[in-house]
Design a protein around this motif. Structure first.
Motif, short mmCIF file in Angstrom:
data_model
loop_
_atom_site.label_atom_id
_atom_site.label_comp_id
_atom_site.label_asym_id
_atom_site.label_seq_id
_atom_site.Cartn_x
_atom_site.Cartn_y
_atom_site.Cartn_z
N VAL A 77 0.82 -1.21 0.00
CA VAL A 77 0.00 0.00 0.00
C VAL A 77 0.86 1.26 0.00
N LEU A 78 1.87 1.31 0.85
CA LEU A 78 2.70 2.51 0.93
C LEU A 78 3.49 2.79 -0.34
N VAL A 110 -1.59 4.76 -6.23
CA VAL A 110 -3.02 4.51 -6.31
C VAL A 110 -3.22 3.02 -6.05
N VAL A 111 -4.29 2.67 -5.33
CA VAL A 111 -4.59 1.27 -5.05
C VAL A 111 -5.91 0.91 -5.71
N GLY A 148 -4.16 6.95 3.63
CA GLY A 148 -4.63 8.02 2.75
C GLY A 148 -4.28 7.83 1.30
N ARG A 149 -4.16 6.60 0.87
CA ARG A 149 -3.88 6.34 -0.55
C ARG A 149 -5.19 6.40 -1.34
N PRO A 150 -5.15 7.00 -2.52
CA PRO A 150 -6.34 6.94 -3.38
C PRO A 150 -6.69 5.47 -3.62
N GLY A 171 -1.58 13.96 -7.91
CA GLY A 171 -0.37 13.68 -7.13
C GLY A 171 -0.35 12.32 -6.47
N GLY A 172 -1.36 11.49 -6.74
CA GLY A 172 -1.36 10.12 -6.20
C GLY A 172 -1.43 10.10 -4.70
N ARG A 173 -0.43 9.47 -4.08
CA ARG A 173 -0.45 9.29 -2.62
C ARG A 173 -0.59 10.63 -1.91
N ARG A 174 -1.27 10.56 -0.80
CA ARG A 174 -1.51 11.78 -0.03
C ARG A 174 -0.62 11.82 1.19
#
Length: 171
Positions: free
Chosen positions: A103-104, A108-109, A129-131, A168-171
């Protein structure tokens, strides 16, 4: 980096194969857990796209002292181009699970149907907080936060991935 999570026991070929092909055409890298089921289906479809720019990466579970994987046979599947070998376990959200790395590492997941391992990756994507977009079996979303996307078609998944990457993908 687009992480695709899903069942190890069921390929969900009708979802995973078209998704893998479309992701390969986006020019992204694909990240999975490197095993069987959805992981094999999406990896194979991605890898078979000629002229693709991205690679197939996989975060693999620990290897025991006999050289076998904790997860059993099928790791890594033959389409994994960059195996990331770990000392971490296969399932769950506990700190010793490789699911945190899956996930990290993902910008995007995309979560296809699965069982306890996929559910933990969905929970971790929310926590970190991953999309996140659920694809297939959308009733899974009913108890999840409104920030979790759902997609009934591959086109909807790709649109979600594009928006998330553009933001920006990951938050």
């Amino acid at each position: 980096m687009v992480g695709v999570m899903g069942a190890g026991a069921h390929a969900h070929e009708e979802l995973a194969a078209p998704l893998g092909r479309r992701l390969a055409r986006l020019g992204v890298h694909l990240l999975t857990g490197g095993g069987t089921g959805v992981m094999t289906s999406v990896s194979r479809a991605f890898a078979e796209v000629e002229g693709r720019a991205g690679l197939v990466l996989a975060v693999l579970p620990q290897v025991d002292e006999d050289g076998g994987s904790e997860a059993g046979t099928g790791y890594p599947n033959r389409w994994v181009e960059v195996p990331i070998r770990t000392h971490l376990g296969k399932l769950g959200a506990d700190p010793s699970s490789r699911n945190h790395i899956n996930v990290l590492t993902s910008d995007v997941v995309v979560a296809l149907p699965g069982s306890v391992g996929t559910a933990s990756e969905v929970s971790l994507a929310i926590e970190y907080g991953r999309p996140l977009v659920l694809f297939g079996e959308l009733d899974r979303a009913r108890d999840l936060p409104g920030t979790v996307g759902t997609a009934a078609t591959v086109d909807e998944v790709i649109a979600f991935v594009r928006r998330a990457l553009a933001a920006g993908g990951r938050r």
